[in-house]
Each structure stands twice: as C-alpha cells, then as structure tokens.
Design an enzyme around this catalytic site. Sequence first.
Site, PDB file in Angstrom:
ATOM      1  N   LYS A 261       0.860  -1.189   0.000  1.00 47.13           N
ATOM      2  CA  LYS A 261       0.000   0.000   0.000  1.00 47.13           C
ATOM      3  C   LYS A 261       0.894   1.234   0.000  1.00 47.13           C
ATOM      4  CE  LYS A 261      -3.110   2.708   3.035  1.00 47.13           C
ATOM      5  NZ  LYS A 261      -3.933   2.720   4.260  1.00 47.13           N
ATOM      6  N   ASP A 266      -2.650  10.320   3.512  1.00 42.08           N
ATOM      7  CA  ASP A 266      -4.043   9.910   3.708  1.00 42.08           C
ATOM      8  C   ASP A 266      -4.775  10.925   4.580  1.00 42.08           C
ATOM      9  OD1 ASP A 266      -6.445   8.617   4.034  1.00 42.08           O
ATOM     10  OD2 ASP A 266      -5.664   7.014   5.328  1.00 42.08           O
ATOM     11  N   LYS A 273     -10.207  12.944   8.058  1.00 42.61           N
ATOM     12  CA  LYS A 273      -9.703  12.595   9.386  1.00 42.61           C
ATOM     13  C   LYS A 273      -9.642  13.828  10.283  1.00 42.61           C
ATOM     14  CE  LYS A 273      -6.523   8.850   8.032  1.00 42.61           C
ATOM     15  NZ  LYS A 273      -7.145   7.773   8.822  1.00 42.61           N
ATOM     16  N   ASP A 284       1.728   6.628   5.388  1.00 44.67           N
ATOM     17  CA  ASP A 284       0.736   5.634   4.969  1.00 44.67           C
ATOM     18  C   ASP A 284       1.185   4.862   3.722  1.00 44.67           C
ATOM     19  OD1 ASP A 284      -1.611   4.341   5.600  1.00 44.67           O
ATOM     20  OD2 ASP A 284      -2.911   5.718   4.490  1.00 44.67           O
ATOM     21  N   ASP A 343     -12.155   7.008   3.823  1.00 48.98           N
ATOM     22  CA  ASP A 343     -10.924   6.816   4.604  1.00 48.98           C
ATOM     23  C   ASP A 343     -10.500   5.341   4.656  1.00 48.98           C
ATOM     24  OD1 ASP A 343      -8.755   7.507   6.120  1.00 48.98           O
ATOM     25  OD2 ASP A 343      -9.876   7.818   7.988  1.00 48.98           O
ATOM     26  N   GLU A 345      -9.338   3.583   2.340  1.00 49.39           N
ATOM     27  CA  GLU A 345      -8.857   3.657   0.959  1.00 49.39           C
ATOM     28  C   GLU A 345      -7.781   2.625   0.641  1.00 49.39           C
ATOM     29  OE1 GLU A 345      -7.585   5.293   3.372  1.00 49.39           O
ATOM     30  OE2 GLU A 345      -5.441   5.075   2.992  1.00 49.39           O
ATOM     31  N   ARG A 347      -7.480  -0.562   1.203  1.00 46.61           N
ATOM     32  CA  ARG A 347      -7.983  -1.820   0.624  1.00 46.61           C
ATOM     33  C   ARG A 347      -8.393  -1.632  -0.835  1.00 46.61           C
ATOM     34  NH1 ARG A 347     -12.351  -1.990   5.359  1.00 46.61           N
ATOM     35  NH2 ARG A 347     -10.606  -0.863   6.293  1.00 46.61           N
TER      36      ARG A 347
HETATM   37  N1  BES Z   1      -4.108   4.708   6.951  1.00 47.42           N
HETATM   38  C1  BES Z   1      -5.212   4.439   7.786  1.00 47.42           C
HETATM   39  C2  BES Z   1      -4.873   3.495   8.951  1.00 47.42           C
HETATM   40  C3  BES Z   1      -3.884   4.003   9.960  1.00 47.42           C
HETATM   41  C4  BES Z   1      -4.299   4.651  11.097  1.00 47.42           C
HETATM   42  C5  BES Z   1      -2.525   3.776   9.786  1.00 47.42           C
HETATM   43  C6  BES Z   1      -3.389   5.093  12.033  1.00 47.42           C
HETATM   44  C7  BES Z   1      -1.619   4.213  10.736  1.00 47.42           C
HETATM   45  C8  BES Z   1      -2.042   4.881  11.855  1.00 47.42           C
HETATM   46  C9  BES Z   1      -6.343   3.817   6.981  1.00 47.42           C
HETATM   47  O1  BES Z   1      -6.428   4.240   5.670  1.00 47.42           O
HETATM   48  C10 BES Z   1      -7.616   4.212   7.652  1.00 47.42           C
HETATM   49  O2  BES Z   1      -7.914   5.372   7.655  1.00 47.42           O
HETATM   50  N2  BES Z   1      -8.344   3.224   8.172  1.00 47.42           N
HETATM   51  C11 BES Z   1      -9.565   3.496   8.843  1.00 47.42           C
HETATM   52  C12 BES Z   1     -10.568   2.483   8.367  1.00 47.42           C
HETATM   53  C13 BES Z   1     -11.972   2.794   8.777  1.00 47.42           C
HETATM   54  C14 BES Z   1     -12.458   4.048   8.066  1.00 47.42           C
HETATM   55  C15 BES Z   1     -12.840   1.620   8.434  1.00 47.42           C
HETATM   56  C16 BES Z   1      -9.302   3.390  10.336  1.00 47.42           C
HETATM   57  O3  BES Z   1      -8.500   2.557  10.753  1.00 47.42           O
HETATM   58  O4  BES Z   1      -9.894   4.164  11.076  1.00 47.42           O
HETATM   59 ZN    ZN Z   2      -4.697   4.884   4.824  1.00 41.03          ZN
HETATM   60 MN    MN Z   3      -7.558   6.012   5.479  1.00 36.52          MN
END
Ligand code: BES
Ligand code: ZN
Ligand code: MN
Length: 495
Positions: A261, A266, A273, A284, A343, A345, A347
């Site tokens: 990824k 992000d 966020k 990210d 968010d 994204e 996947r």
């Molecule tokens: N890049 C983030 C995950 C992340 C969070 C990585 C903190 C490192 C530190 C990912 O894209 C994300 O935003 N995931 C969301 C998914 C949710 C919207 C289902 C998350 O983990 O909140």
């Molecule tokens: Zn992300």
């Molecule tokens: Mn995200």
Amino acid sequence: MSMSIEISFSKTAKISEGLVIALGSLAEPVSAAARSVDPAGQLDKAAKVAGFTGKSFATADIIAPVEAAADRIALIGTGEPDKLSAHEWMRVGGKAFTLVRKTEKLTVLLGEAAVPSVEAVADMALGLLMRSYSFDSYKTKKSEDDDTGPRKLTVVFQHPDASGCKKAFTSRQAVADGVKLARDLVNEPANVLGPVEFAARAKELEGLGIDVEILTEKEMKKLKMEALLGVSLGSVRPPRLAVMSWNGGKSKDKPVAFVGKGVVFDTGGISIKPAAGMEDMKGDMGGAAAVIGLMHTLAARKAKVNAIGIIGLVENMPDGAAQRPGDIVRSMSGQTIEIINTDAEGRLVLCDALTYCQDRFKPEVMINLATLTGAVMVALGQHHAGMFSNDDALSEALSKAGEATQERVWRLPLDPAYDKMIDSKFADMKNTGGRYAGSITAAQFLKRFVVDTPWAHLDIAGTAMGSPATDINQSWASGFGVRLLDELVRANYEG
Ligand code: BES
Ligand code: ZN
Ligand code: MN
C-alpha cells in the site's frame, strides 16, 4: 544515515587512536584483549567501580588510562555469549554505536574465551548500522551535542576469521541498505514524496539489476483499476503503479510476490480525518516502502529467487473531484464496491494491485503489506503486526521469520462470519464493515480478491511508524517488513 560508516574486519587490530570497545561476558567481564590495550592494568578496577559485570547489553565507558593505546576504552556485556540470538547480537552492535559519540575510529575487540561466530560479528555490524540511522536532512542547525551529524566513522572488528566475517557481512550490508531505504521513504514528507516521485525511487532499483515498470493513470484506466483510481480522484498528483521484478532464481520457478500500500498521504478524503495527528499519515506508504526496501535487499545480496514487488501509489485527498461515500466502483476483478467511508482507501488500492499481480505473474505465494487499520494498533499495539492468511504453512513460516528477526507478526482470524459484515445492499461488497473487528473486516475485503493463491496480509499500521526507540532503531520509521521478508525468502524460497 547521514553518517557514513565504513565497516571492515581484521585479524590483528593495530590500535593507536579512537575508541576501543571490548566485549565482556559474565565469565570474563574484562577480556584479555581489553587488557592488552591497557598496559597500566587499571581496567579491572575501572570496570568494578563502574559496576560492570559483563551482563548482556550493559555498557561502561571508561576514560582511557594514561598508558592506554586508545583515546577511550569502553566495555559491552554479552552475558553468556553462546546463548545470544542473532537479534541479540544486533542489539549489542546497536549498543556499541551509542558509545561512539564524536569518535571517528572505532575498534571492536572480541573476547577470546568465547570468540563469537562470524555470523554473530556480522549481525553486530548490522545492528550498529541500523542504530546509526537518523533522518535529519531537513535540520539546518545541528546541535552541539548531536552525535549523528554528517561525518565519517571507520569501524574495525577484530576477529581471527576476518575474511569469514567479511563474507557474512555482505548480505547484512544489503539488509542495512534496504532498511535504510524503507525508513527514508516513510520519514520523507508527502510534499516531497508524491506518487510520481515515489515511482521514480522505485525506478532507481534498475541500477541493481531489477526490472522496473511504471504504469501511468492512462494504463491503469485501460486495465480497469477503478478501485485504485477512485482513491486518487481528489488529488492533483496522478497515481502510479510500480512493478519490480528480480529474477535471481531459475527461469521456470514461479515468483514470490510482494504487494504494498503506497498512500503517500491519507487525509481520509471526503470522510476526512481529525486534524490531530494527521501529519503521521505521510507514513501511509509504509507497505510500499517495505516492498521497495525488500527488493533492494534481495537484489543487492543477489538472492536466488524470482521476486515481484508491486506498489500502488496514490494520494487520498478531499476535493471537488474526489470520490464520495455512496459511490460504487468496479474493481479490476469485476467485483463492485460501495464506498461507505473514503478513509478506508488502502484496501481499494490493494485490491486492484492484488488482482494485477495474480493475473500477470501467477505467483507461488503473495504477501501484501499495508498500514491498513487503526484497529490493529488497538488489538496488538506496536510490537506485532497483524497477520491474516489463507495458508497455514505460509503463516507458520512468517511467524518463524518474525521470531528470528524480531519483526513479529500475530495471526488473527478470517471467517465467513466476518466476511458477511462487508456485504452491501447495492454492490458486491462495501469498503467498511462497521465499528467491530475493523482489522479483520479489512482483511476479509482483501481476501475477496485472492484467487487460489497462498496469500498473507500484514497490517503494519502499528509497527511501520511512530516506532518506539529500540537498540537498533531510534527513528520514527522502523523499516518494518524488510528484515522479516528477507528472512522469509532466505529460509523458504531460495536455492
Ligand atoms: N491509513 C489508515 C490506517 C492508519 C491509522 C494507519 C493510524 C496508521 C495509523 C487507513 O487508511 C484508515 O484510515 N483506516 C480506517 C478504516 C476505517 C475508516 C474503516 C481506520 O483505521 O480508522
Ligand atoms: Zn490509509
Ligand atoms: Mn484512510
């Protein structure tokens, strides 16, 4: 590493300057080698005063006695050296670096009671290199007590089998360079490192004999990668897909594939966020960074394996052109996805990269790495990556490699009951599964794109960045995944 370090090995070390570090053990805290640089015989007393017993990872910095051959003498404990693991030898090397300070020449003397193996010495050198890393290219003012300023350090390890050490070190140098590359990419801010710039860094691997193709937006459109492209819609910076091939194995051997990824930043997109901590999202692309670092290492040590690295590079931004919650996209696989949260994204980027990887390369195994979910940090903290797999043998092999490198992974479940949580009213699936089991539903999403390939997904959100300081890493970015997967390849897919 703004410090340039030159490592060499010698049977006999002539000591006339700099720092001498002597390994000590519980059996022999001050070795005969240490005494040899201290003709006045004051070391034993100095060690005693400093409370140095030789226990593992303890250090004692001793101002050189008047008649000593060196400017400074220091001791490092190895406890019971026969019992140290490879990773513990790396930690000893890391500790050695903390003693260097402003010295430009370091000589490491090994105890003679139990001479460490050439592998152990090479691991020590690797640990020292990893510990020395710092990302300080944007610091214009160096503080007075900064030990990591740009300068040269020469390190000589004294060992009876110097050429054996040198040979063992070659592959470690390749690992150190791959880890450094991954850390640099994760630390680099997103204004400097967009998808195009990241792809250019991948292209540089051609210098090591890796074939690198960079797919543009136009080419990805032709391949119908609508899931990946949807994430990129809000960014003025176009996406890229980098495909790296290292052909070190037999031409008939199916490749091992690694997919990363690479979200260079992000924001969350329209499902934006919160501001607090958002700066961390420059990291990210930790999955993509690990894949590039790994490919570098495999090529630099001429690994006897065919390996593919694929990274999806995009920026996730809110914008008038950005994708919305409720949008439905058609992935390269043909399966449709309802976007619930922009968010989620990662996947969406990975699913098209996984499909491309399988269609084109028919890999023997496929492993993807991603800073995919905040939930994995809730589950496992920062000391294990989340591992999901459709193959017990592969997971077993990954766990083993994790123990050996101390880049540890912990397997979490996949199950049809979780899979149901991402069924959609309007499309084949949705891109989030609600509040519960966030890391698992993300993995179930990816699994829907895996067709009959032994596969593992590593969620490295907790391990790739914001890393706790250790004996071998002091940087925000850890380079997690490079050593783990290099070890996996070495132990299972070479020769
Ligand atoms: N890049 C983030 C995950 C992340 C969070 C990585 C903190 C490192 C530190 C990912 O894209 C994300 O935003 N995931 C969301 C998914 C949710 C919207 C289902 C998350 O983990 O909140
Ligand atoms: Zn992300
Ligand atoms: Mn995200």
